[in-house]
Write a protein that holds these residues in place. Sequence first.
Motif: not given
Length: 77
Positions: A58-65, A42-45
């Motif tokens: 969004s980056k592929k890792n889902g943590k950064n952009y 549910s996290y949207d960077p």
Amino acid sequence: AATKQNEIIPGCANSESEETSSNLKKDNAQKMNTLKTSVLTSYDPCKDHRCRKGQCVSKKNGKNYSCKCQARWGGKY
């Protein structure tokens, strides 16, 4: 009169309570895994991104952009 004594198991638990404890540990582990998965999915960077003249990607890792800048614009944000 003699009284019946139950077998004592190290750790002061009987086999029934050990089984219940094991089941509770499994249930708790499953609940934690579900919670972790829910938080991660549910996290949207890009929700609070700082891109000004561009689009948040969004980056592929889902943590950064990163920011995809509009024509003639560039920089960190």
